[in-house]
Design a protein around this motif. Sequence first.
Motif, mmCIF file in Angstrom:
data_model
loop_
_atom_site.group_PDB
_atom_site.id
_atom_site.type_symbol
_atom_site.label_atom_id
_atom_site.label_comp_id
_atom_site.label_asym_id
_atom_site.label_seq_id
_atom_site.Cartn_x
_atom_site.Cartn_y
_atom_site.Cartn_z
ATOM 1 N N GLU A 1 8.403 -2.986 4.169
ATOM 2 C CA GLU A 1 8.145 -4.130 4.737
ATOM 3 C C GLU A 1 7.371 -3.732 5.958
ATOM 4 O O GLU A 1 6.496 -5.344 5.883
ATOM 5 C CB GLU A 1 9.502 -4.630 5.271
ATOM 6 N N ILE A 2 6.708 -3.291 6.330
ATOM 7 C CA ILE A 2 6.013 -3.030 7.687
ATOM 8 C C ILE A 2 4.367 -3.215 7.172
ATOM 9 O O ILE A 2 3.838 -4.536 7.691
ATOM 10 C CB ILE A 2 5.816 -1.774 8.271
ATOM 11 N N PRO A 3 4.513 -2.458 5.966
ATOM 12 C CA PRO A 3 2.296 -2.979 6.258
ATOM 13 C C PRO A 3 2.642 -4.072 4.689
ATOM 14 O O PRO A 3 1.226 -4.510 5.653
ATOM 15 C CB PRO A 3 1.747 -1.872 5.293
ATOM 16 N N THR A 4 3.100 -5.117 4.107
ATOM 17 C CA THR A 4 3.367 -6.293 4.086
ATOM 18 C C THR A 4 3.621 -6.823 4.583
ATOM 19 O O THR A 4 2.323 -7.862 4.903
ATOM 20 C CB THR A 4 3.492 -5.922 3.195
ATOM 21 N N ARG A 5 4.311 -7.150 5.282
ATOM 22 C CA ARG A 5 4.206 -8.357 6.665
ATOM 23 C C ARG A 5 3.573 -8.237 8.308
ATOM 24 O O ARG A 5 2.972 -9.193 7.922
ATOM 25 C CB ARG A 5 6.023 -7.889 7.597
ATOM 26 N N ARG B 121 3.976 -5.839 -4.870
ATOM 27 C CA ARG B 121 4.259 -5.720 -6.715
ATOM 28 C C ARG B 121 2.804 -5.789 -6.924
ATOM 29 O O ARG B 121 2.295 -4.814 -7.924
ATOM 30 C CB ARG B 121 4.880 -7.374 -7.438
ATOM 31 N N TRP B 122 1.507 -6.720 -6.473
ATOM 32 C CA TRP B 122 0.170 -6.726 -6.417
ATOM 33 C C TRP B 122 -0.369 -5.045 -6.598
ATOM 34 O O TRP B 122 -1.007 -5.243 -7.781
ATOM 35 C CB TRP B 122 -0.343 -7.312 -5.418
ATOM 36 N N ALA B 123 -0.282 -4.925 -5.374
ATOM 37 C CA ALA B 123 -0.414 -3.007 -4.930
ATOM 38 C C ALA B 123 -0.358 -2.843 -6.096
ATOM 39 O O ALA B 123 -0.832 -1.567 -6.517
ATOM 40 C CB ALA B 123 -0.310 -3.068 -3.636
ATOM 41 N N ASN B 124 1.280 -2.627 -6.353
ATOM 42 C CA ASN B 124 1.240 -1.357 -7.597
ATOM 43 C C ASN B 124 1.036 -1.451 -8.967
ATOM 44 O O ASN B 124 0.286 -0.495 -9.598
ATOM 45 C CB ASN B 124 3.128 -1.455 -7.903
ATOM 46 N N ALA B 125 0.601 -2.865 -8.948
ATOM 47 C CA ALA B 125 -0.525 -3.066 -10.803
ATOM 48 C C ALA B 125 -1.590 -3.004 -10.482
ATOM 49 O O ALA B 125 -2.071 -2.007 -11.654
ATOM 50 C CB ALA B 125 -0.200 -4.235 -10.638
ATOM 51 N N ALA C 143 -6.896 2.214 12.120
ATOM 52 C CA ALA C 143 -6.512 2.238 13.051
ATOM 53 C C ALA C 143 -5.115 0.991 12.333
ATOM 54 O O ALA C 143 -4.332 1.552 13.569
ATOM 55 C CB ALA C 143 -8.142 1.142 13.779
ATOM 56 N N LEU C 144 -5.198 0.285 12.386
ATOM 57 C CA LEU C 144 -4.173 -0.397 11.801
ATOM 58 C C LEU C 144 -2.862 0.720 11.060
ATOM 59 O O LEU C 144 -2.034 0.333 11.496
ATOM 60 C CB LEU C 144 -4.364 -1.285 10.603
ATOM 61 N N ALA D 183 -5.337 -1.544 -1.161
ATOM 62 C CA ALA D 183 -5.652 -0.009 -0.632
ATOM 63 C C ALA D 183 -4.945 -0.149 0.852
ATOM 64 O O ALA D 183 -4.724 0.550 0.780
ATOM 65 C CB ALA D 183 -7.791 -0.441 -0.537
ATOM 66 N N GLY D 184 -4.328 -1.240 1.825
ATOM 67 C CA GLY D 184 -4.002 -1.134 2.490
ATOM 68 C C GLY D 184 -2.492 -1.151 2.428
ATOM 69 O O GLY D 184 -1.489 -0.297 3.065
ATOM 70 N N SER D 185 -1.814 -1.907 1.734
ATOM 71 C CA SER D 185 -0.430 -2.286 1.851
ATOM 72 C C SER D 185 0.441 -1.336 0.855
ATOM 73 O O SER D 185 1.529 -0.264 1.770
ATOM 74 C CB SER D 185 -0.042 -3.584 1.051
ATOM 75 N N GLU D 186 -0.373 -0.736 -0.421
ATOM 76 C CA GLU D 186 0.593 0.322 -0.784
ATOM 77 C C GLU D 186 -0.186 1.862 -0.087
ATOM 78 O O GLU D 186 1.020 2.640 -0.071
ATOM 79 C CB GLU D 186 -0.434 0.974 -2.215
ATOM 80 N N THR D 187 -0.700 2.250 1.004
ATOM 81 C CA THR D 187 -0.993 4.034 0.725
ATOM 82 C C THR D 187 -0.416 3.628 2.176
ATOM 83 O O THR D 187 0.403 4.914 2.183
ATOM 84 C CB THR D 187 -2.897 4.499 0.524
ATOM 85 N N THR D 188 -0.403 2.556 3.405
ATOM 86 C CA THR D 188 0.850 2.647 4.065
ATOM 87 C C THR D 188 2.195 3.383 4.425
ATOM 88 O O THR D 188 2.839 3.052 4.791
ATOM 89 C CB THR D 188 0.355 1.591 5.006
#
Length: 411
Positions: A145-149, A167-171, A364-365, A249-254
């Motif tokens: 929830e945190i990185p996606t929001r 879902r997009w990132a996982n795919a 940084a994010l 790259a950002g939402s999934e790895t975080t």
Amino acid sequence: MTSTTVPALELLTTPQGIANPYPLYDRLRDLSPVPGYRDWPPGTVPGADEPVTAWALFRYDQVFQAARDSATFSSRDPLQEASSAPSLMLVNTDPPAHEVERKLVSQAFSPRRVKRLEGWLGELVPRLLDALGAGEVEVMEFAAEIPTRAMVRLLGLPDGDHVRFRRWANAFMLSSSLTPEERIASNEEMVGVFAERLAEHTALLAERAPGDDVEDAEDLISALLRAEVDGQRLTPQEIVRFCVTLVVAGSETTTFLIGNLLHALAREPELTARMRADRTLLNAFVEETMRLDGPPQRLFRIATRDVEVGGKLILEGEWVALFFGAANRDPEVFENPGVLDIDRPNIRQQLSLGHGLHFCLGAALARLEVLAVLNAVLDRYQSIALADDPGTKQTASLLTHAYVRLPLLLS
């Protein structure tokens, strides 16, 4: 490239090897570079695209040198460019285009814009923990929830868009098991939505009066539309590609990093107590957890010339896999590499965020997000412990090392 029959190399792409690659890395490190590693780069579609056959680098010195030498080890990915998946911005770009793109993106994706999320995260994370509750709880949904929001807020997208981001990132990143048709459809949906959002932002920007001072209030997509360096601007296609890059790259790895950090808190109670009393130690904890269990495990490059590595000749045009996860546990660089030690003197030599030209733009994010999580978790729970259920590791792709399900005992 000479074929190899090294059993450990073949085991790396099995579900067991993906879930726990570190013993295999230890067996392969002295043989590095090892030819014959077959796998898919991120953004390709297994079943529709062919895997690449690559030299695999497992030693810290080899991975470090290859990561910093972009002239010899190109980040361009012709397989992905030919795939139905969108090509990533910056990640798969070489100089001189990379410098121009990075300057333009950095102008919009500025430290000040990222810093503005700090107060919002300070309110969001405790609220999500309220919903999570206590007892034996599964934390990976919370972690996602945190990185996606945060990405939705940063980009200026409508509430609810974050539901699709994971879902997009996982795919795209191959960390979920999908048919080729499902993966292609997900990629097409992601690109289509961002193209629509960009059109909406372009129309809104056109309505603003010339000279309006909107920098402090505007979202990232609007800032990307306005970014200009030496008369150059980003094209609509480039902005869509950057939005895609941020999501995959950002939402999934975080998300995965948050899960690995929470697991480390639970399995290291003495360290957790120490950090609860002294929050200045959290930065070192994040760095050391990224070294020990950083989600990014490997990326591909292509040799632009014949080059000798470790006494072996890699020919121009051959693929090379850089195993950051193996480099981070190289005993020649990190003493007792399998131990989480926040006091190690070279803690910042870890390579999970990349190095040189391709050092992670979103570092940084990511740090802002994970520190918000760690502080809120330590504030709320007096006990963070492992459950009897060990959880489930991601086993679809060696691109990342992560939990997809992680029950913890929180009280």
